[in-house]
Design an enzyme around this catalytic site. Structure first.
Site, PDB file in Angstrom:
ATOM      1  NE  ARG A 233      -4.299  -1.303  -0.041  1.00 26.01           N
ATOM      2  CZ  ARG A 233      -4.406  -2.321  -0.905  1.00 26.01           C
ATOM      3  NH1 ARG A 233      -3.425  -2.591  -1.741  1.00 26.01           N
ATOM      4  NH2 ARG A 233      -5.511  -3.062  -0.936  1.00 26.01           N
ATOM      5  CG  ASP A 257       1.069  -2.317  -8.580  1.00 25.03           C
ATOM      6  OD1 ASP A 257       0.960  -1.933  -9.768  1.00 25.03           O
ATOM      7  OD2 ASP A 257       0.161  -2.939  -7.990  1.00 25.03           O
ATOM      8  CD  GLU A 262      -3.173   3.344  -5.048  1.00 20.52           C
ATOM      9  OE1 GLU A 262      -2.001   2.954  -5.000  1.00 20.52           O
ATOM     10  OE2 GLU A 262      -4.137   2.576  -5.182  1.00 20.52           O
TER      11      GLU A 262
HETATM   12  P1  NAI Z   1      -2.094 -11.525   4.344  1.00 14.60           P
HETATM   13  O1  NAI Z   1      -3.081 -11.074   5.367  1.00 14.60           O
HETATM   14  O2  NAI Z   1      -2.130 -12.939   3.869  1.00 14.60           O
HETATM   15  O3  NAI Z   1      -0.606 -11.263   4.894  1.00 14.60           O
HETATM   16  C1  NAI Z   1      -0.199 -10.092   5.511  1.00 14.60           C
HETATM   17  C2  NAI Z   1       0.969 -10.445   6.419  1.00 14.60           C
HETATM   18  O4  NAI Z   1       1.512  -9.240   6.916  1.00 14.60           O
HETATM   19  C3  NAI Z   1       0.576 -11.309   7.618  1.00 14.60           C
HETATM   20  O5  NAI Z   1       1.441 -12.421   7.724  1.00 14.60           O
HETATM   21  C4  NAI Z   1       0.721 -10.359   8.798  1.00 14.60           C
HETATM   22  O6  NAI Z   1       1.118 -11.025   9.985  1.00 14.60           O
HETATM   23  C5  NAI Z   1       1.799  -9.437   8.295  1.00 14.60           C
HETATM   24  N1  NAI Z   1       1.835  -8.135   8.966  1.00 14.60           N
HETATM   25  C6  NAI Z   1       0.832  -7.455   9.560  1.00 14.60           C
HETATM   26  N2  NAI Z   1       1.290  -6.278  10.037  1.00 14.60           N
HETATM   27  C7  NAI Z   1       2.606  -6.232   9.726  1.00 14.60           C
HETATM   28  C8  NAI Z   1       3.626  -5.279   9.946  1.00 14.60           C
HETATM   29  N3  NAI Z   1       3.382  -4.136  10.586  1.00 14.60           N
HETATM   30  N4  NAI Z   1       4.862  -5.565   9.505  1.00 14.60           N
HETATM   31  C9  NAI Z   1       5.119  -6.718   8.848  1.00 14.60           C
HETATM   32  N5  NAI Z   1       4.192  -7.659   8.604  1.00 14.60           N
HETATM   33  C10 NAI Z   1       2.953  -7.405   9.044  1.00 14.60           C
HETATM   34  O7  NAI Z   1      -2.233 -10.510   3.142  1.00 14.60           O
HETATM   35  P2  NAI Z   1      -1.754 -10.701   1.639  1.00 14.60           P
HETATM   36  O8  NAI Z   1      -2.848 -11.320   0.844  1.00 14.60           O
HETATM   37  O9  NAI Z   1      -0.423 -11.328   1.604  1.00 14.60           O
HETATM   38  O10 NAI Z   1      -1.665  -9.167   1.164  1.00 14.60           O
HETATM   39  C11 NAI Z   1      -0.730  -8.286   1.758  1.00 14.60           C
HETATM   40  C12 NAI Z   1      -1.057  -6.863   1.325  1.00 14.60           C
HETATM   41  O11 NAI Z   1      -0.787  -6.704  -0.064  1.00 14.60           O
HETATM   42  C13 NAI Z   1      -2.534  -6.465   1.476  1.00 14.60           C
HETATM   43  O12 NAI Z   1      -2.839  -6.041   2.780  1.00 14.60           O
HETATM   44  C14 NAI Z   1      -2.663  -5.345   0.472  1.00 14.60           C
HETATM   45  O13 NAI Z   1      -2.401  -4.118   1.120  1.00 14.60           O
HETATM   46  C15 NAI Z   1      -1.580  -5.636  -0.562  1.00 14.60           C
HETATM   47  N6  NAI Z   1      -2.140  -6.035  -1.849  1.00 14.60           N
HETATM   48  C16 NAI Z   1      -1.775  -5.335  -2.994  1.00 14.60           C
HETATM   49  C17 NAI Z   1      -2.288  -5.679  -4.213  1.00 14.60           C
HETATM   50  C18 NAI Z   1      -1.909  -4.965  -5.479  1.00 14.60           C
HETATM   51  O14 NAI Z   1      -2.578  -5.140  -6.514  1.00 14.60           O
HETATM   52  N7  NAI Z   1      -0.856  -4.171  -5.482  1.00 14.60           N
HETATM   53  C19 NAI Z   1      -3.286  -6.751  -4.346  1.00 14.60           C
HETATM   54  C20 NAI Z   1      -3.554  -7.452  -3.118  1.00 14.60           C
HETATM   55  C21 NAI Z   1      -3.004  -7.084  -1.926  1.00 14.60           C
END
Ligand code: NAI
Length: 329
Positions: A233, A257, A262
């Site tokens: 993000r 990205d 944005e």
């Molecule tokens: P997820 O929920 O499977 O994994 C997120 C991980 O981050 C978890 O393991 C969690 O423990 C960890 N986490 C939480 N707070 C943290 C912190 N302060 N520091 C380090 N790690 C922390 O989510 P997923 O599916 O892997 O997605 C991650 C992020 O990617 C989403 O929240 C979203 O913001 C972003 N995203 C971007 C996309 C794009 O098109 N550019 C598309 C989908 C998601």
């Protein structure tokens, strides 16, 4: 149920119509959701939104007053939602917890290779009949250290890809993944990642705690010439600090990205207008910066799953099967 689908693009219309199979009445709106468009959801029990729609207290109250009971996010992240107010108003928030972690992880690799081998510059050079290699010198990824912040679904796939490229992978996550550690990922404290990493890639959600996690202090601790990649993000990065890091050459490569401002830019065609965002304009002047417009999710597989899970979330909610709804909690 009648659903107001905000920020609709032609591809949303196609995939949602196919997944819906006439279960719900879909009202496709091109407008983004904000206070002055919330009234378009009149008569709708559900609203369907995307990443840059505004779901602050004011908008949520307007929606609740019109009888909206569920908001189905057609994305994973939910940092744009005022969850406390939604709870107070009794509005259910659903999301798509996983659609294709591969889509984002593979796009991340794409950004890395594009920057590392200067493919964006090479592409234009060849089209100009310029076959010189000056300035296109890259480096092998094998043997380099990649730091991953957040090893959830996307971070895990990305970690495996980078291990496959022969990289050393270090990571920070408040909940380390034992299986990933056994596959060769070394978990460290967040601050300890910076001095070791040749490449830093962000895959954690945006929360109030990690807003501007990449700031002057974090950059100070990084290796000179580090490659910084953000497909998480935008506001995980303090963009002004990063512009400073690019100017001082502390940052050798930047791949984005997502961008913290944005919402005023991405997903629209402004090619006939002047760019008003000076920070973004400055980013575009650097040859070692590659930006895509929140495109990492954009694959056929991801859109198919997003549409199915979104319509299913609303169907389960309507039937009272809350256990089957992918709730934001
Ligand atoms: P997820 O929920 O499977 O994994 C997120 C991980 O981050 C978890 O393991 C969690 O423990 C960890 N986490 C939480 N707070 C943290 C912190 N302060 N520091 C380090 N790690 C922390 O989510 P997923 O599916 O892997 O997605 C991650 C992020 O990617 C989403 O929240 C979203 O913001 C972003 N995203 C971007 C996309 C794009 O098109 N550019 C598309 C989908 C998601």
């Amino acid at each position: 149920m009648k659903i107001a689908v905000y920020s609709t693009k032609p591809y949303d219309r196609d995939y949602l119509t196919r997944a819906n199979k006439d279960q719900h009445e879909l009202l496709f709106l091109e407008a983004p959701l904000k206070a002055n468009t919330a009234l378009l959801a009149q008569d709708c029990g559900a609203v369907c939104c995307f990443v840059n729609d505004q779901l602050n207290a004011e908008v949520l109250k307007l929606l609740a007053d019109q009888g909206v009971r569920i908001i189905a996010l057609r994305c994973t992240g939910f940092n744009q939602v005022d969850l406390a107010t939604a709870r107070e108003l009794g509005i259910t928030i659903a999301r798509v917890p996983e659609y294709s972690p591969h889509a984002i992880a593979e796009h991340t690799l794409g950004l890395i290779l594009m920057l590392n081998r200067h493919l964006h510059r090479a592409h234009y050079r060849i089209r100009e009949n310029d076959y010189s290699l000056n300035g296109l010198l890259g480096f092998d990824l094998a043997g380099k250290t990649v730091a991953i912040v957040g090893t959830g679904k996307i971070g895990t796939v990305f970690a495996r890809i980078m291990l496959g490229m022969g990289c050393r992978v270090i990571a920070y996550d408040p909940y380390p993944d034992e299986a990933l550690a056994q596959q060769g990922v070394t978990y460290k404290a967040l601050d300890d990642l910076w001095p070791e990493a040749d490449i830093v890639s962000l895959h954690c959600p945006l929360t109030p705690d990690n807003y501007h996690m990449i700031d002057d202090a974090a950059l100070e601790r990084m290796k000179p010439g580090v490659m910084l990649i953000n497909t998480g993000r935008g506001a995980l990065i303090n963009t002004k600090a990063v512009v400073g890091g690019l100017k001082s050459q502390k940052i050798g490569y930047l791949g984005l990205d997502v961008y913290e401002e944005e919402a005023d830019l991405f997903f629209e065609d402004y090619s006939n207008q002047l760019l008003q965002d000076d920070v973004f304009a400055r980013l575009l002047t650097f040859p070692n910066v590659v930006i895509t417009g929140h495109q990492a999710f954009f694959t056929h597989e991801a859109l198919t799953t997003i549409a199915k899970v979104t319509t299913d979330n609303i169907s389960h909610f309507e039937k009272g099967n809350l256990a089957q709804v992918c709730l934001v909690e």
